[in-house]
Design a protein around this motif. Structure first.
Motif, PDB file in Angstrom:
ATOM      1  N   GLY A   6       0.781  -1.224   0.000  1.00  0.00           N
ATOM      2  CA  GLY A   6       0.000   0.000   0.000  1.00  0.00           C
ATOM      3  C   GLY A   6       0.813   1.273   0.000  1.00  0.00           C
ATOM      4  N   GLU A   7       2.137   1.175   0.046  1.00  0.00           N
ATOM      5  CA  GLU A   7       2.965   2.380   0.058  1.00  0.00           C
ATOM      6  C   GLU A   7       3.093   2.989  -1.336  1.00  0.00           C
ATOM      7  N   TYR A   8       3.377   4.291  -1.347  1.00  0.00           N
ATOM      8  CA  TYR A   8       3.633   5.014  -2.591  1.00  0.00           C
ATOM      9  C   TYR A   8       5.004   5.646  -2.432  1.00  0.00           C
ATOM     10  N   VAL A   9       6.021   5.037  -3.061  1.00  0.00           N
ATOM     11  CA  VAL A   9       7.408   5.404  -2.825  1.00  0.00           C
ATOM     12  C   VAL A   9       7.990   6.044  -4.078  1.00  0.00           C
TER      13      VAL A   9
ATOM     14  N   ALA B 165       9.435  10.545   4.859  1.00  0.00           N
ATOM     15  CA  ALA B 165       8.032  10.636   4.469  1.00  0.00           C
ATOM     16  C   ALA B 165       7.783  12.031   3.929  1.00  0.00           C
ATOM     17  N   ASN B 166       7.065  12.130   2.807  1.00  0.00           N
ATOM     18  CA  ASN B 166       6.700  13.442   2.283  1.00  0.00           C
ATOM     19  C   ASN B 166       5.601  14.049   3.126  1.00  0.00           C
ATOM     20  N   LYS B 167       5.574  15.378   3.149  1.00  0.00           N
ATOM     21  CA  LYS B 167       4.525  16.048   3.912  1.00  0.00           C
ATOM     22  C   LYS B 167       3.213  15.912   3.158  1.00  0.00           C
TER      23      LYS B 167
ATOM     24  N   ALA C  24       7.414  14.506  -5.350  1.00  0.00           N
ATOM     25  CA  ALA C  24       6.606  15.077  -4.281  1.00  0.00           C
ATOM     26  C   ALA C  24       5.210  14.466  -4.214  1.00  0.00           C
ATOM     27  N   HIS C  25       4.764  13.844  -5.327  1.00  0.00           N
ATOM     28  CA  HIS C  25       3.435  13.215  -5.303  1.00  0.00           C
ATOM     29  C   HIS C  25       3.408  11.979  -4.426  1.00  0.00           C
ATOM     30  N   ALA C  26       4.556  11.357  -4.229  1.00  0.00           N
ATOM     31  CA  ALA C  26       4.593  10.121  -3.453  1.00  0.00           C
ATOM     32  C   ALA C  26       4.517  10.438  -1.964  1.00  0.00           C
TER      33      ALA C  26
ATOM     34  N   VAL D 196       5.968   2.027  -6.793  1.00  0.00           N
ATOM     35  CA  VAL D 196       7.340   2.526  -6.688  1.00  0.00           C
ATOM     36  C   VAL D 196       7.605   3.341  -7.937  1.00  0.00           C
ATOM     37  N   LEU D 197       7.942   4.620  -7.721  1.00  0.00           N
ATOM     38  CA  LEU D 197       8.076   5.554  -8.819  1.00  0.00           C
ATOM     39  C   LEU D 197       9.528   6.020  -8.881  1.00  0.00           C
TER      40      LEU D 197
END
Lengths: 265, 401
Positions: A71-74, A263-265, A245-247, A235-236
């Motif tokens: 479920g992560e967006y990296v 972690a991105n804000k 920054a979208h991740a 994974v991008l």
């Protein structure tokens, strides 16, 4: 399977269907839902990769430890030569590490045979490339069906799932078009549909917006956000900070090592 | 189905490059076409010869003079009408003894003046060789005993002189001597090149001996034996009679030689075998050359489609699938070329046979052989490019521009 004698392949092709049929889970019933708790999809420990360029040895990766859970967006960034492409190839099972251990969805893929890696790519990984990499003479629908064909699915189920995947990326009206009849954004959507059609554990995108204008690129990133919202692990790989920054999580590579993992804000 | 996809991709690749695919196939087309054509012609020729052997009968023996070498001196003594007479008088196993003699003479008819081969023989000659009349009659024993100047014309000889069926009864001059045209034969066709009866004019042997040629040397004697199982005995009988007649001492070897249809059949079988070997080597060379052409173009195709191979591998195609895909492509090229070659070969054989006057026989074996060879060439020369494609590194292949 590093054999020089090609007839061996023929034998293994006869076993192809038996291996693969049934291994591709039906949509909505994938590996990540097998267990109640969150599954660790990528577990890398001490991954190293050494290339030989002539007589020179290039240490592309020097000890990577990486965990990505379901479920992560990296986002994976880094300057040229940082090893991010090499890492992406390893994550995508296009290559094997020189040293270290890589568990993908719980199974060790660091020492798998060529044929086994092909099987893993087919059902665990969905690739999206910068240059789309669609087959030029095939329709959108056929392009999306290809991974299912290699997975050994029957034509009716294949058609159903490919149609569903194209609808999901908003291309229900472009199924019979060939890539050269579509815009760049549409082509990339076809590529995303193709990546999603096997319901893979990881969607692995390599500069997915690199060949698109900003507006179209953003629409692709929106699509990724939607997929992430519905639980898809992404994974991008990119070199653009605003894309990264979208991740939700941002890993920076430098000189074959992880420089930062925030972690991105 | 996976296999269907593989077939579809192989055909798609060929259809996308139709011109190139056709040029690549040319080698196989020509190779298979040559094999089919030559086999069809060979089989047709074989049948023609066998038919002729069958029509002449296997119970015939022919004897003619042969060279002998004694202490380094080579001698040649013709058979004579006397030898023939002795055989006729004394043989017990013969139903017919037919000598023939011949020579080339100027023949004049009207304003035509041709050089024609004249054969002097006996009336049995015609029935022995199954000659048929188109007009008039053969000469008779009566003509022979009276040394009549009568002539029976072969169809081509008659045509060349401008003699038609209505001219039977008119006269022509052979070597300045007037002969009556009593008959014209039906066309028989060449009997093997050196002796085409259609181009001959036949006259009684007595007339030839005493009036035209003025000697008693004959070309040979054809003997019809009572039955096939007596051939060897008849040959022995002839040998005895001829040795005595020609006064050969016991230590001298025969200065004559026998020839029978059996021998002809054996000779023919041998020449067929040589023909077959020649054929096989032509086929092998053209198929190898064609196969190398296919391997070449398949290597080009693999290079061109490196990226596609990379994509397919990234999407989960195993090496075996890539291998099979390219292998199938080269086999398709070969089989398609083979099929076109078969059609072409059949057509060529048909055209050649219709001008050569014999029939075309395309045997199932030759078709099977052609298909088998095409598939074999496709497999053999496809393996290397296909395994190269299969072994491509997906990362390298995806980067390929």
């Amino acid at each position: 399977m590093k054999t020089a004698f090609p007839f061996v392949y023929l034998r293994s092709i006869l076993q192809a269907r038996r291996h693969i049929v049934g291994r591709i889970p039906a949509a909505g019933n994938s590996a990540k839902h097998w267990k109640g708790h969150t599954l660790m999809l990528i577990e890398m420990r001490g991954i190293e990769k050494v290339y030989k360029l002539g007589s020179e040895r290039v240490n592309a990766l020097r000890g990577i430890d990486l965990d990505v859970s379901e479920g992560e967006y990296v986002a994976l960034t880094g300057p040229s030569g940082s090893g991010k492409s090499t890492l992406m190839h390893l994550i995508g099972c296009l290559d094997s590490p020189t040293a270290g251990r890589y568990l993908l969805a719980g199974s060790d893929v660091s020492s798998m045979s060529d044929a086994a890696l092909a099987r893993v790519r087919n059902r665990q990984i969905g690739f999206v490339f910068q240059t789309f990499n669609l087959l030029p003479r095939a329709t959108a629908l056929h392009n999306v069906e290809i991974p299912l064909i290699y997975g050994g699915l029957g034509s009716r189920e294949r058609r159903r799932r490919a149609t569903a995947a194209l609808e999901r990326v908003g291309l229900a009206d472009r199924m019979k078009h060939q890539p050269n009849q579509m815009s760049g954004g549409q082509r990339q959507r076809v590529a995303v549909a193709r990546a999603l059609v096997t319901d893979p554990s990881i969607l692995l995108a390599d500069e997915p917006t690199g060949n698109l204008d900003t507006a179209t690129g953003n629409s692709i990133l929106e699509l990724f956000a939607q997929l992430h919202a519905s639980g898809q692990t992404i994974v991008l790989v990119t070199h653009e900070a605003d894309v990264a920054a979208h991740a939700r999580r941002h890993i920076v590579l430098r000189d074959g090592k992880i420089e930062s993992d925030d972690a991105n804000k | 189905m996976l296999i269907l996809e593989i077939i579809r991709v192989a055909f798609g690749a060929l259809l996308a490059n139709k011109g190139r695919a056709f040029l690549t196939m040319l080698g196989i087309i020509i190779g298979v076409g040559a094999v089919i054509a030559m086999m069809a012609i060979g089989a047709g020729a074989q049948k023609a010869v066998q038919d002729r052997i069958a029509s002449m009968g296997v119970n015939q023996l022919r004897v003619f003079a042969d060279r002998t070498t004694t202490r380094g001196v080579t001698r040649y003594r013709s058979l004579t009408t006397d030898d023939a007479q002795a055989l006729r008088n004394e043989m017990t196993l013969a139903t017919a003894v037919v000598p023939d003699m011949g020579g080339q003479y100027q023949v004049k008819y009207g304003n035509k003046n041709n050089s024609v081969r004249i054969t002097g023989t006996t009336p049995e000659y015609f029935s022995l060789r199954n000659y048929q009349l188109a007009a008039g009659r053969f000469f008779t024993n009566g003509d022979m005993s009276a040394s009549q100047r009568v002539a029976v014309l072969g169809s081509v000889a008659a045509e060349n002189l401008g003699i038609g069926p209505q001219d039977v009864g008119s006269t022509l001059r052979i070597g300045g001597m007037i002969f009556d045209v009593v008959g014209i034969m039906e066309s028989k066709g060449s009997q093997g090149g050196w002796d085409n009866p259609d181009e001959n004019i036949f006259i009684p042997i007595t007339t030839a001996q005493y009036r035209l040629m003025g000697n008693n040397r004959i070309n040979g004697v054809t003997v019809q034996v009572v039955a096939q199982e007596w051939m060897l005995a008849a040959q022995g009988e002839m040998e005895r009679i001829l040795r005595r007649e020609r006064q050969l001492r016991p230590e001298q070897q025969n200065d004559f030689r026998f020839f029978n249809q059996q021998e002809l059949a054996t000779t023919f079988a041998e020449s067929t075998k040589i023909f077959g070997l020649l054929l096989a080597s032509i086929a092998a060379v053209s198929l190898i050359v064609g196969g190398i052409g296919i391997m070449n173009i398949m290597l080009v195709s693999v290079t061109e489609r490196t990226r596609e191979i990379g994509i397919r591998k990234a999407l989960g195609a195993r090496r075996s699938i890539i291998l099979l895909q390219f292998l199938l492509e080269s086999i398709t090229l070969c089989v398609l070329g083979g099929a076109i070659g078969m059609a072409l070969g059949y057509w060529v054989a048909k055209v050649m046979a219709s001008s050569g006057g014999w029939e075309v026989i395309v045997t199932p074996q030759s078709l099977l052989l052609a298909v088998g060879f095409s598939v074999g060439v496709g497999l053999f020369f496809g393996i290397y490019p296909a395994s190269r494609a299969a072994k491509l590194d997906p990362i390298e292949a995806l980067r390929y521009e």
